[in-house]
Enzyme design. Structure first.
Site, PDB file in Angstrom:
ATOM      1  N   TYR A 123      -7.452  -7.916   9.535  1.00 34.89           N
ATOM      2  CA  TYR A 123      -6.820  -6.971   8.526  1.00 34.89           C
ATOM      3  C   TYR A 123      -5.399  -6.268   9.150  1.00 34.89           C
ATOM      4  CZ  TYR A 123      -4.864  -3.011   6.456  1.00 34.89           C
ATOM      5  OH  TYR A 123      -4.084  -2.025   6.112  1.00 34.89           O
ATOM      6  N   GLU A 174      -2.608   2.123  10.967  1.00 34.56           N
ATOM      7  CA  GLU A 174      -3.569   1.276  10.548  1.00 34.56           C
ATOM      8  C   GLU A 174      -4.672   1.482  11.561  1.00 34.56           C
ATOM      9  OE1 GLU A 174      -3.418  -0.399   8.133  1.00 34.56           O
ATOM     10  OE2 GLU A 174      -1.049  -0.567   7.828  1.00 34.56           O
ATOM     11  N   ASP A 225      -8.088  -5.776   2.712  1.00 35.11           N
ATOM     12  CA  ASP A 225      -8.934  -4.664   3.048  1.00 35.11           C
ATOM     13  C   ASP A 225      -9.549  -4.322   1.841  1.00 35.11           C
ATOM     14  OD1 ASP A 225      -6.988  -3.951   0.965  1.00 35.11           O
ATOM     15  OD2 ASP A 225      -6.709  -2.137   1.915  1.00 35.11           O
TER      16      ASP A 225
END
Length: 357
Positions: free
Chosen positions: A122, A39, A140
């Site tokens: 996020y 991520e 996102d």
DNA sequence: AACACGGGGGC
DNA sequence: GCCCCAGTGTT
């Protein structure tokens, strides 16, 4: 509205089950460390671009403890070329925080996850849902786009109101017991079907109730208001050689490429040549009265970034007496590989590797 | 709230 | 050229 929402989630999950063929190394991963790493790498970064970096990091540092123990410069070397280097710095800080505060066990609560450096709403939602199936909806670029189009929302996604509105909608749509698969589905759907340009509306299972499709607004949604100013900068790099050494330093200012290394920099407001540069006080201060020889002057190289266009020129100079430079360190050509440099510099080094000395 | 932060790919 | 990319931190 309620029926549209139900239609949305059910058909999205159905699409995921029947038609989603997107495959990535971190998909269905359960190790929060690996999910986190993916991520961070993928923030504002295309999957294809981040993929090899992810593989390399996992290979070098299979666990968060191993990352936490790594020397900072080594981690930056692995990150070199990926951009947004604050991610790298924050990632290492978070790894050390996890090792020290959480005894190496990745925290499993949303608030603890989000408190880690480099983790915003996020990334916290992604880790919480993928690793622990906690009911936090991801928001996102994909999710903004899909929701904006399907529900016909024209609130600018880069406004505070937009972030709030889309965040609440995303959370309301989330099937609480399926956070993991649902979050994965909506992002894959945005990447594969509801793409920014030329979305596959013909094959879209949500088409029948898609507001943007039905009102011909596909190319107008989502709405963004801010436009970026691109400024031009001119970097004149002096590659100063003394014997087998070159002078470099770490960039520390709150500016582009913070924590990366560079040669002796003289930034100017406009493109300049070496004759003009020699008259610059900074050049006089650099060498004083020391004799030098000009080995090579590169062409003006251009690098286009999101917020700036950087024109750089590399001037290789040799001296036989070591100059006294406080901000710079002298390293051998071999040692250059131990330091991380911005793309502009690595590109130059690679194309001139044989001619540097 | 606005801005800065990289690099690359698609059109 | 312009837009976008599994966004976040700072001012």
């Amino acid at each position: 509205m309620g029926s549209a929402r139900l239609f949305f989630t059910e058909n999205l999950l159905e699409w995921n089950k029947e038609q989603n063929n997107r495959s990535m190394p971190w998909k269905n991963e359960k190790d929060p460390y690996k999910i986190w790493l993916s991520e961070i790498i993928l923030q504002q970064t295309r999957v294809e671009q981040g993929w090899p970096y992810y593989e390399r990091f996992i290979q070098y540092y299979p666990t968060v403890q191993q990352l936490a123990q790594a020397p900072e410069e080594e981690v930056f070397r692995l990150w070199q070329g990926l951009g947004y280097y604050a991610r790298c710095k924050n990632m290492l800080a978070a790894a050390r925080e996890i090792t020290n505060t959480y005894n190496g066990k990745f925290p499993d609560q949303y608030d603890q996850i989000k408190a880690l450096k480099g983790i915003g709403p996020y990334t916290a939602a992604a880790i919480a849902s993928f690793a622990f199936n906690l009911p936090h909806a991801v928001l996102d670029g994909n999710v903004f786009r899909v929701l904006s189009r399907f529900f016909g929302i024209d609130t600018p996604i880069d406004s505070t109101a937009g972030k709030k509105q889309f965040s609440e909608l995303a959370q309301a749509l989330l099937p609480a017991d399926k956070a993991n698969v649902y979050n994965q589905s909506i992002m894959d759907f945005g990447a594969v079907v509801c793409k920014p340009q030329a979305p596959n509306c013909d094959d879209c299972p949500l088409q029948r109730k898609c507001a943007a499709f039905n009102q011909n607004l596909i190319n107008l949604l989502p709405v963004k208001t801010k436009k970026i100013q691109v400024k031009k900068r001119y970097f004149n790099y002096i590659i100063l050689q003394h014997k087998n050494n070159i002078y470099i330093r770490k960039r520390t200012a709150s500016d582009i490429w913070q924590n990366l290394h560079e040669f002796i920099l003289m930034e100017t407001d406009n493109a300049t040549d070496f004759t003009a540069l020699q008259k610059d006080n900074r050049f006089r201060d650099l060498l004083g009265d020391l004799p030098f020889s000009i080995e090579k002057i590169s062409a003006l190289l251009k690098q286009q970034l999101t917020h700036q266009t950087i024109y750089s020129q590399f001037i290789t100079i040799k001296v036989s007496t070591a100059p006294a430079l406080h901000d710079y360190i002298a390293v051998s050509q071999k040692q250059l590989n131990n330091y991380a440099f911005p793309k502009t510099i690595t590109t130059y080094l690679e194309s001139n590797n044989l001619q540097l000395f």
